[in-house]
Design a protein around this motif. Sequence first.
Motif, mmCIF file in Angstrom:
data_model
loop_
_atom_site.group_PDB
_atom_site.id
_atom_site.type_symbol
_atom_site.label_atom_id
_atom_site.label_comp_id
_atom_site.label_asym_id
_atom_site.label_seq_id
_atom_site.Cartn_x
_atom_site.Cartn_y
_atom_site.Cartn_z
ATOM 1 N N SER A 13 41.974 45.647 50.221
ATOM 2 C CA SER A 13 40.562 44.478 49.837
ATOM 3 C C SER A 13 40.556 42.886 50.683
ATOM 4 C CB SER A 13 41.059 43.898 49.029
ATOM 5 O OG SER A 13 40.829 42.846 47.749
ATOM 6 N N GLU A 24 34.531 40.113 46.921
ATOM 7 C CA GLU A 24 35.766 41.113 47.646
ATOM 8 C C GLU A 24 35.594 41.983 46.662
ATOM 9 O OE1 GLU A 24 40.048 40.051 43.971
ATOM 10 O OE2 GLU A 24 38.031 38.390 44.351
ATOM 11 N N THR A 26 36.490 44.814 44.528
ATOM 12 C CA THR A 26 37.828 45.178 43.639
ATOM 13 C C THR A 26 38.048 46.365 42.713
ATOM 14 O OG1 THR A 26 35.571 44.880 41.869
ATOM 15 C CG2 THR A 26 35.855 42.439 41.801
ATOM 16 N N ASP A 27 37.545 46.916 43.262
ATOM 17 C CA ASP A 27 37.735 48.210 42.474
ATOM 18 C C ASP A 27 37.395 49.277 44.202
ATOM 19 O OD1 ASP A 27 38.439 50.774 41.017
ATOM 20 O OD2 ASP A 27 36.323 50.924 40.538
ATOM 21 N N THR A 44 32.266 45.090 44.914
ATOM 22 C CA THR A 44 32.565 43.509 44.755
ATOM 23 C C THR A 44 32.414 42.938 44.092
ATOM 24 O OG1 THR A 44 30.816 42.751 46.519
ATOM 25 C CG2 THR A 44 32.886 44.682 47.333
ATOM 26 N N THR A 50 28.723 41.375 40.501
ATOM 27 C CA THR A 50 28.958 42.713 41.333
ATOM 28 C C THR A 50 28.310 43.689 42.241
ATOM 29 O OG1 THR A 50 30.613 42.847 39.191
ATOM 30 C CG2 THR A 50 30.046 44.367 40.060
#
Length: 325
Positions: A13, A24, A26-27, A44, A50
């Motif tokens: 991240s 950003e 996220t997973d 992201t 997304t």
Amino acid sequence: MAVFTPIELSEISPWISQHFNIGEATDIRGIHGGIENSNFFLDTIQKGKTQEYVLTIFERLSAEQLPYYLELMRHLANKGIPVPKPIENHQGEILFSLKGKPAAIVSKLPGISRLQPAAKHCALVGEMLAKMHLAGKDFPQSQENLRSLGWWQQTIPLVLPHVNSSQKYLLTNELATQEAFFASSNYDALPQGASHCDLFRDNVLFDPNSSNDPREDQLGGFFDFYFAGTDKWLFDLAVTVNDWCLADNKQDLDLARCDALLQAYQAIRPLTKEEHASWPLMMRAAALRFWVSRLWDFYLPRNAQMLTPHDPSHFERILLSRRSL
């Protein structure tokens, strides 16, 4: 695919935020199935939207070899071929270092794999493969297929101690046949250029367009170009046919699938007379390449999370079938 270099969201991240303009992270999820690199789905979020990407950490390829693959993908994507497009960092670079190893991020293609393809799917693949070959004609970089004849000559002696006498004979006899073929005038006359060299069913996606009916599928794209190289286009076609056009016995050719793929390919790029003459031997070359590779991965494996080596005997049977054509 296989994961040799694990990475957590807490690690990726801040790195994404510092070096990229993709939002950003996220997973991040390791991708199961392959045996060459560490691959991850990367999600992201940016301005509430997304996005999905694929992060690859390269385990075998060097930083000197990798620009060919990444620039080829960028070239093909810019030509309208549906392939993953490398993502630039703030410095405009598409190749960078992560955990001390070369790494890249590419766009994620839409769609799903069709591991039981109909003739329609084979035709879509054949058409796009021909378009990809022609789109790559003006790609300025050149790099040999690193899993071609020279690699077979180096690797077969390493696997011979692990196989039985009939397999030793088949490997050495076929290698000698291919050495003579590669030295022939027919082989030298074959057209060549940027080639995928690994266009298996699990490296192609189809977009069902919100329908679950495979008959409505459209091609989503080709991915995993990290075995690509400057090679004979006929070899690329043979690799593709050997996987996409298998009969139910998993070794012989299904004529309906084969005809659909080859006719669609030749509607875009007709084969030359030298290519027609070389087809049987090139089908054998494509089978040998993957039999040797799978023997190497099976008997001389590396440690990796989520690694499942492929069964080498699959391509042994395909090679035996192609030798009988």
